[in-house]
Each structure stands twice: as C-alpha cells, then as structure tokens.
Design a protein around this motif. Structure first.
Motif, PDB file in Angstrom:
ATOM      1  N   SER A  41      47.781  45.052  52.836  1.00 22.40           N
ATOM      2  CA  SER A  41      48.065  46.488  52.867  1.00 22.40           C
ATOM      3  C   SER A  41      49.468  46.725  53.402  1.00 22.40           C
ATOM      4  CB  SER A  41      47.035  47.219  53.735  1.00 22.40           C
ATOM      5  OG  SER A  41      47.308  48.603  53.766  1.00 22.40           O
ATOM      6  N   SER A 283      37.200  53.693  60.850  1.00 20.81           N
ATOM      7  CA  SER A 283      37.540  54.909  60.118  1.00 20.81           C
ATOM      8  C   SER A 283      38.816  54.650  59.330  1.00 20.81           C
ATOM      9  CB  SER A 283      37.751  56.073  61.093  1.00 20.81           C
ATOM     10  OG  SER A 283      38.936  55.862  61.851  1.00 20.81           O
ATOM     11  N   ASP A 284      39.345  55.700  58.714  1.00 17.41           N
ATOM     12  CA  ASP A 284      40.584  55.526  57.965  1.00 17.41           C
ATOM     13  C   ASP A 284      41.776  55.278  58.888  1.00 17.41           C
ATOM     14  OD1 ASP A 284      40.644  58.027  59.075  1.00 17.41           O
ATOM     15  OD2 ASP A 284      41.090  59.108  57.226  1.00 17.41           O
ATOM     16  N   GLN A 285      41.585  55.435  60.202  1.00 23.48           N
ATOM     17  CA  GLN A 285      42.644  55.147  61.170  1.00 23.48           C
ATOM     18  C   GLN A 285      42.595  53.702  61.668  1.00 23.48           C
ATOM     19  OE1 GLN A 285      45.047  57.224  61.997  1.00 23.48           O
ATOM     20  NE2 GLN A 285      44.270  59.112  61.112  1.00 23.48           N
ATOM     21  N   GLU A 287      42.520  50.700  60.190  1.00 22.86           N
ATOM     22  CA  GLU A 287      43.344  49.648  59.597  1.00 22.86           C
ATOM     23  C   GLU A 287      44.733  49.593  60.221  1.00 22.86           C
ATOM     24  OE1 GLU A 287      44.301  47.759  55.236  1.00 22.86           O
ATOM     25  OE2 GLU A 287      44.058  49.924  55.366  1.00 22.86           O
ATOM     26  N   LEU A 338      33.829  55.626  57.321  1.00 22.40           N
ATOM     27  CA  LEU A 338      34.303  55.606  55.936  1.00 22.40           C
ATOM     28  C   LEU A 338      33.209  56.085  54.990  1.00 22.40           C
ATOM     29  CD1 LEU A 338      36.149  52.160  55.980  1.00 22.40           C
ATOM     30  CD2 LEU A 338      37.196  54.421  56.077  1.00 22.40           C
ATOM     31  N   LYS A 343      33.434  50.014  51.238  1.00 21.46           N
ATOM     32  CA  LYS A 343      34.735  50.264  51.868  1.00 21.46           C
ATOM     33  C   LYS A 343      34.795  49.631  53.255  1.00 21.46           C
ATOM     34  CE  LYS A 343      35.749  54.637  49.499  1.00 21.46           C
ATOM     35  NZ  LYS A 343      35.960  56.102  49.675  1.00 21.46           N
ATOM     36  N   LEU A 347      37.453  46.793  54.379  1.00 21.54           N
ATOM     37  CA  LEU A 347      38.328  47.021  55.524  1.00 21.54           C
ATOM     38  C   LEU A 347      38.275  45.854  56.501  1.00 21.54           C
ATOM     39  CD1 LEU A 347      40.138  48.786  57.332  1.00 21.54           C
ATOM     40  CD2 LEU A 347      38.068  49.828  58.250  1.00 21.54           C
TER      41      LEU A 347
END
Length: 429
Positions: A41, A283-285, A287, A338, A343, A347
């Motif tokens: 990423s 969560s999306d935070q 990573e 997520l 997902k 992750l």
C-alpha cells in the motif's frame, strides 16, 4: 600512463566526496520506507494532502496546502508574540541537529531548510491547539470547518516520511505553554490528537512515563502509547520462529478463546487450552498507523525491541482466511469496524507484507507460538481437528452424521430383535 586526461574526472569525484557528511549521524530517526514494505500500500506511507518536513515538500499534489500552512504560521506568531526573525534565528541555531535526524542528506540550502521547518512546525502546533481548544479555531478554517480536511490531515501526520523531530516542536511550544494550552504539555496535546485513531485506552501511568526528550517524532510517540509486552523478547537460538496454526485450525483442535487484558494489547496468554487475547480494533485508520509503526521499528529498533512487528507477525499466522477473522469477531477478540471479514483479512495480511522476520534472533511471542504448536500437534487434538474438518464442518454434515448414527442404531436394534425372535422360535420347536 597519461594522468592529465583524468583530471576532470578526479575533480568531479573529489567534489562528490567532499560534499558527503563527515560521518553518518547516530541521531537519524526519520527514514524513507523501504520498497519491500511499500508494495502492499503505497498510500499508507505517502502523504496525500500535506507535507511535514523536507522529504515530501514541493510535491505537486501537496502544494495547495502551503498557503494554509503559512496562515497557521501567521496565527502562531500572533499567539506567541515572538517575531519571525527570532524564530528563524532559533531554527538556524539548531539546523545541524535537525538535519542529522534525517537518514538521508537533505539537498536544500540553509534558508530553504529553515523555512520549511519553521512553517511546518508552526502548522503542526496550531493543528494540535485548534483540535484541543475550539476557541483557537478561526473563522472559515479549512481543516476544522468547511471542507473539514482534518480527516485527510490526520493520516499524513503519522507517516514516517512526513515528520519533524519532536524536539523542535517542543522547543517552540514549551516557553509559551501557559498561554497557548492552559498549561497542558505537548505530550498531552499530542495524545489527545492521536488517541481516537488508535482505538486503545492509554493508562495514565503510560502517558506520564513518556518524556518529551525521549520522543523523536510523532510515529515514535504513537508507538510509546502502546505499553510494552509484560515479558522480555525471547531469544530463539538456532530454532526457527514457529508459525502458528490458524484460528480455524486451533478452534477445531479444541482450543477455546477469550478476551484478555484490558490494558496491554500484547499480553496474549495460552493456558490450559484457553487462548486469551486482548481486544483489537481495526478500522480504515489502522493501516496507516500500524504500517508506519512497523516501518519505524524495521528501520530504528534492534531485534529485541520490535514488539509491534512481532505482534502483527504472530497475528498474521492466526489469520489466513475471512473465516479466521469471523472467529476472532465472534469471540469478541476483534472489533472489525471495516464491516467485512474479507477486508479485515486483507488488512491484517497487508500489515506485515514485506516484513522479514525469519532471520531475527529475538521474537516476543516465541514461547507462545511454540506452546500453541505443541498443543495442536498432540495426537488427540489432531484427531479432533480432523473429525471437525471432515465430518462436522457444516450443520448439514453434522445432521447427516447424526442421522446415519441413528439409522445404524435402529438397524442394530432391529437386528438384535430379529435374532431374539429367531432364537425364540427355535425354542418353541
């Protein structure tokens, strides 16, 4: 041999050698993330909105924020009542120390370097102040009001390549702490700013133990908010780091799972067939936070200090499929914000993609992994896992087996009655 023809080359090479630092600094703490880590990423390591420090300064997509950063500098000067000339002189006086914090040579002249550091430092301090104190926010603030860019700035401020040394932030902030932040320290403001992104409860004693002079930058600060594992890293000798069976395999082998420590994410215990794991939220935070912590440990820390690397390396062994994530969620060990097990699985895999740990001499979870493998490989647990995998892996299969057992039982009863009836008839004869 005609040496005259080589004079130009010699002069050119001499200039290059002369331009090198006299010696590499041991103070380096801000690094470029290796390509082997970036492949999963790129965006997790590359600022998308704002550059902090010199490494990404001037990139095309980040230029629009320069005007706002200068507005924040203007506000900072007004708050502190310190002249621009004074701040420039302060940064100039610390330029050598500042440059030594970057692992690569910063190819900027003194004036440009000092300008970047001062503008960006004032911006960072202003963001912390405005986040903590609403009355510090100005009308039409682009970060805290329309278009509400805070969600975009947050990730950029915790990327390893996008850092200023913490000491310069504290140097500019500390003399004005009483008026700027009602007496709160930069450590306290930083904690308030980052804590909601980390999904952990930081104990008061942990926060109090963090000293400003021990923090090298924000990534290091976030790392220090995670308490150390309650045991020392374990030397593996000549043994390979064991890879654990997955959550699904362990569950089928009879291992039970429960929520563990509330205060230490790394306090994972395996006792008497129970694996206790502290709750983890993704969560999306997650990573951006974890990948940059791992990148920092990979670049900065000795093997026996890489506890975040080791934890997620261990977790990656447990999670190989969405079913493994589902088990963690069902056991309330994982809070998957997520909202999708696929997902979540992707992750967790991405977090350690490119991390090379097979050559490490130390591994925090060596004994734990070894114990799990020993338990799993015991004969009766292997048989249990085999039976569950092949015969009880779905409700329909279970029902079919139960029906077959009942059928066999009824058949046996019928056979017994037939034999008894036959014997009874023989007796009558």
């Amino acid at each position: 041999m005609d040496r005259g023809n080589n004079d130009h080359l010699v002069r050119s090479m001499s200039q290059v050698l002369h331009s090198l630092r006299f010696e590499l600094s041991s103070s380096s703490c801000i690094y470029r993330v290796p390509k082997r880590l970036r492949r999963a990423s790129e965006n997790a390591y590359t600022p998308q909105v704002v550059s902090i420090g010199p490494l990404h300064h001037g990139k095309e997509g980040l230029k629009p924020m320069e005007e706002l950063k200068n507005r924040y500098l203007k506000a900072f000067l007004r708050r502190t009542q310190v002249t621009l000339e004074d701040y420039v002189a302060q940064i100039k006086a610390k330029e050598v120390d500042l440059r030594s914090c970057y692992a690569e040579t910063i190819d900027l002249n003194s004036d440009e370097f000092v300008r970047i550091v001062l503008v960006d430092a004032a911006f960072v301090i202003e963001v912390l102040l405005r986040f903590s104190f609403r009355d510090c926010q100005e009308a039409n603030d682009r970060i805290f009001s329309k278009p509400f860019m805070l969600q975009d700035v947050w990730p950029d401020m915790r990327m390893l390549e996008n850092q200023l040394p913490f000491f310069i932030l504290d140097h500019l902030f500390e003399p004005h702490k009483a008026t700027l932040s009602r007496g709160q320290s930069l450590i306290e403001l930083s904690h308030h700013f980052f804590k909601t992104l980390m999904h952990i409860d930081v104990a008061d004693e942990t926060l109090k133990s963090i000293k400003p002079h021990e923090v090298v930058h924000f990534v290091d600060f976030v790392r220090k908010l995670y308490p150390l594992p309650p045991w020392k890293s374990q030397h593996r000798g000549k043994r390979e780091i064991p890879v654990t069976p997955t959550m699904t395999q362990l569950s089928r082998a009879g291992i039970r799972f429960k929520d563990g420590s509330k205060t230490n994410m790394f306090d994972v215990k395996f006792e008497k067939g129970f694996l206790a794991m502290p709750k983890l939220t993704i969560s999306d935070q997650t990573e951006v936070t974890i990948t940059n912590l791992i990148a920092f440990e990979q670049s900065q820390c000795e093997d026996q200090e890489k506890y975040i690397n080791d934890y997620f390396f261990f977790l990656n062994g447990l999670v190989k499929t969405p079913q493994d994530v589902k088990l963690l969620v069902d056991r309330r060990i994982l809070d998957n914000k997520l909202g999708d097990n696929k997902k979540g699985c992707a992750l967790i895999k991405n977090l350690v993609d490119g991390v090379v740990d097979y050559s490490k001499d130390y591994f925090y979870f060596f004994t734990l992994c070894d114990d799990l493998n020993k338990y799993y490989n015991m004969g009766r647990h292997q048989w249990k896992e085999y039976l569950v995998t092949h015969f009880f892996n779905s409700p329909w299969a279970t029902k079919e087996i139960i029906a077959a057992v009942i059928f066999l039982f009824l058949t046996l009863i019928q056979t017994v009655f037939s034999i008894m009836s036959y014997c009874h008839d023989l007796g009558k004869r």
